[in-house]
Scaffold this motif. Structure first.
Motif, PDB file in Angstrom:
ATOM      1  N   ILE A  97       0.853  -1.192   0.000  1.00 47.94           N
ATOM      2  CA  ILE A  97       0.000   0.000   0.000  1.00 47.94           C
ATOM      3  C   ILE A  97       0.883   1.234   0.000  1.00 47.94           C
ATOM      4  CG2 ILE A  97      -1.863   1.249   1.142  1.00 47.94           C
ATOM      5  CD1 ILE A  97      -2.725  -1.511   0.290  1.00 47.94           C
ATOM      6  N   ARG A  98       0.647   2.102  -0.956  1.00 52.64           N
ATOM      7  CA  ARG A  98       1.371   3.381  -1.026  1.00 52.64           C
ATOM      8  C   ARG A  98       0.553   4.434  -0.297  1.00 52.64           C
ATOM      9  NH1 ARG A  98       2.671   8.355  -1.316  1.00 52.64           N
ATOM     10  NH2 ARG A  98       3.651   9.261  -3.168  1.00 52.64           N
ATOM     11  N   LEU A  99       1.092   4.941   0.807  1.00 52.91           N
ATOM     12  CA  LEU A  99       0.474   6.003   1.596  1.00 52.91           C
ATOM     13  C   LEU A  99       1.311   7.284   1.487  1.00 52.91           C
ATOM     14  CD1 LEU A  99      -0.249   4.060   4.939  1.00 52.91           C
ATOM     15  CD2 LEU A  99      -1.784   4.361   3.007  1.00 52.91           C
ATOM     16  N   HIS A 100       0.724   8.364   1.143  1.00 53.19           N
ATOM     17  CA  HIS A 100      -0.570   8.609   0.532  1.00 53.19           C
ATOM     18  C   HIS A 100      -0.290   9.396  -0.737  1.00 53.19           C
ATOM     19  CE1 HIS A 100      -1.268   8.412   4.955  1.00 53.19           C
ATOM     20  NE2 HIS A 100      -2.359   7.754   4.635  1.00 53.19           N
ATOM     21  N   VAL A 101      -1.007   9.124  -1.832  1.00 49.14           N
ATOM     22  CA  VAL A 101      -0.780   9.891  -3.054  1.00 49.14           C
ATOM     23  C   VAL A 101      -1.018  11.369  -2.771  1.00 49.14           C
ATOM     24  CG1 VAL A 101      -1.559  10.278  -5.418  1.00 49.14           C
ATOM     25  CG2 VAL A 101      -1.337   7.944  -4.531  1.00 49.14           C
ATOM     26  N   LEU A 102      -2.088  11.665  -2.073  1.00 45.59           N
ATOM     27  CA  LEU A 102      -2.353  12.994  -1.520  1.00 45.59           C
ATOM     28  C   LEU A 102      -2.762  12.802  -0.071  1.00 45.59           C
ATOM     29  CD1 LEU A 102      -4.483  14.609  -4.394  1.00 45.59           C
ATOM     30  CD2 LEU A 102      -2.060  15.027  -3.918  1.00 45.59           C
ATOM     31  N   GLY A 103      -2.566  13.810   0.743  1.00 48.98           N
ATOM     32  CA  GLY A 103      -2.932  13.722   2.143  1.00 48.98           C
ATOM     33  C   GLY A 103      -1.813  13.145   2.985  1.00 48.98           C
ATOM     34  N   ASP A 104      -2.118  12.894   4.264  1.00 44.24           N
ATOM     35  CA  ASP A 104      -1.075  12.481   5.201  1.00 44.24           C
ATOM     36  C   ASP A 104      -1.707  11.729   6.375  1.00 44.24           C
ATOM     37  OD1 ASP A 104       1.417  12.310   6.579  1.00 44.24           O
ATOM     38  OD2 ASP A 104       1.995  14.301   5.855  1.00 44.24           O
ATOM     39  N   PHE A 105      -0.849  11.264   7.275  1.00 44.72           N
ATOM     40  CA  PHE A 105      -1.309  10.640   8.515  1.00 44.72           C
ATOM     41  C   PHE A 105      -1.943  11.724   9.387  1.00 44.72           C
ATOM     42  CE2 PHE A 105       2.155   8.110   6.861  1.00 44.72           C
ATOM     43  CZ  PHE A 105       1.677   6.808   6.981  1.00 44.72           C
ATOM     44  N   PHE A 106      -3.195  11.534   9.754  1.00 48.58           N
ATOM     45  CA  PHE A 106      -3.939  12.616  10.397  1.00 48.58           C
ATOM     46  C   PHE A 106      -4.125  12.449  11.895  1.00 48.58           C
ATOM     47  CE2 PHE A 106      -6.768   9.542   8.399  1.00 48.58           C
ATOM     48  CZ  PHE A 106      -7.589   9.157   9.432  1.00 48.58           C
ATOM     49  N   SER A 107      -3.710  11.298  12.453  1.00 46.92           N
ATOM     50  CA  SER A 107      -3.823  11.094  13.902  1.00 46.92           C
ATOM     51  C   SER A 107      -2.931   9.937  14.327  1.00 46.92           C
ATOM     52  CB  SER A 107      -5.270  10.799  14.316  1.00 46.92           C
ATOM     53  OG  SER A 107      -5.676   9.513  13.858  1.00 46.92           O
ATOM     54  N   VAL A 108      -2.612   9.904  15.622  1.00 45.29           N
ATOM     55  CA  VAL A 108      -1.868   8.764  16.169  1.00 45.29           C
ATOM     56  C   VAL A 108      -2.707   7.500  16.047  1.00 45.29           C
ATOM     57  CG1 VAL A 108      -0.890   7.785  18.282  1.00 45.29           C
ATOM     58  CG2 VAL A 108      -0.486  10.194  17.723  1.00 45.29           C
ATOM     59  N   GLU A 109      -4.006   7.620  16.286  1.00 43.80           N
ATOM     60  CA  GLU A 109      -4.909   6.473  16.163  1.00 43.80           C
ATOM     61  C   GLU A 109      -4.815   5.854  14.776  1.00 43.80           C
ATOM     62  OE1 GLU A 109      -9.700   5.404  16.375  1.00 43.80           O
ATOM     63  OE2 GLU A 109      -9.036   7.497  16.296  1.00 43.80           O
ATOM     64  N   TYR A 110      -4.717   6.693  13.755  1.00 43.23           N
ATOM     65  CA  TYR A 110      -4.636   6.209  12.372  1.00 43.23           C
ATOM     66  C   TYR A 110      -3.328   5.459  12.130  1.00 43.23           C
ATOM     67  CZ  TYR A 110      -4.486   6.514   7.236  1.00 43.23           C
ATOM     68  OH  TYR A 110      -4.397   6.232   5.889  1.00 43.23           O
TER      69      TYR A 110
END
Length: 217
Positions: free
Chosen positions: A101-114
């Protein structure tokens, strides 16, 4: 200051659609992984909403390449994790040799929970692999959670911090993705320079310890 994508109509609900996209839908990514590490697996990508999920400190906040992607489907984080849990399970069952899985084409890690959610998926699925880039920094809650996975799951998780810095060794968990202006120890992205056809063929971002340098976009 803009706090979301400029293409608001491109933000999609996770309901009723697949959110993990085959790498073959993106010429840069590719689909069948032929690199030495993780070879034989299949590559998928996830696209979130730029800025909404990103740190303001990102050095591409204003000139994000999402500004040039009006047709990309950006997925809302509402209901995201249960949907991902389902899709990852289905893909890992389908592709016995593995799923990248390629994270992320757009966006980012938005929380520690995630971040911890991805750790749970790695524990559950032995044939799941993850790579990507983040604007988060070591020394922040989210950045430290990512760094911890770089240390404890480095066989199947490689996320580079988007900073103009020299990477540590593979055991350090401090791996970086730099801008074209970086003049420290690094290698230029082989896909961008035409030496490799795709990320799936190359694999250096999840294999090589040095900083990867990307051409300006």
């Amino acid at each position: 200051m803009r706090t979301s994508t400029i293409y608001q109509k491109s933000i999609k609900s996770v309901d009723g659609r697949s959110i993990l996209k085959k790498g073959s839908a993106n010429k840069k990514l590719g689909y069948k992984v032929t690199s030495r590490k993780w070879g034989g697996s299949r590559l998928y990508s996830l696209t979130l909403t730029e800025r909404e999920t990103c740190p303001v400190s990102c050095h591409h906040w204003d000139d994000c390449y999402g500004n040039n992607m009006p047709f990309a489907h950006r997925f809302s984080v509402d209901g995201l994790m249960p949907k991902l849990e389902q899709e990852v399970a289905e893909l890992c069952a389908k592709h016995k040799k593995g799923v990248v899985i390629r994270l992320h084409v757009l966006g980012d890690f938005f929380s520690v929970e995630y971040v911890r959610f991805w750790e749970m998926l790695l524990t559950r699925h032995a044939n799941l692999y993850v790579y990507g880039y983040t604007g988060r920094e070591i020394g922040t809650d989210i950045g430290d959670a990512i760094h911890l996975l770089n240390l404890t799951r480095r066989d199947r998780w490689v996320v580079r911090f988007s900073r103009n810095r020299k990477s540590g060794g593979m055991d350090s968990g401090e791996w970086y993705a730099a801008e074209e202006s970086f003049d420290g120890p690094s290698f230029d992205c082989p896909e961008q320079t035409g030496r490799m056809a795709s990320c799936a063929e190359c694999g250096l971002c999840w294999q090589a310890p040095n900083t990867v340098r990307f051409l300006s976009h």
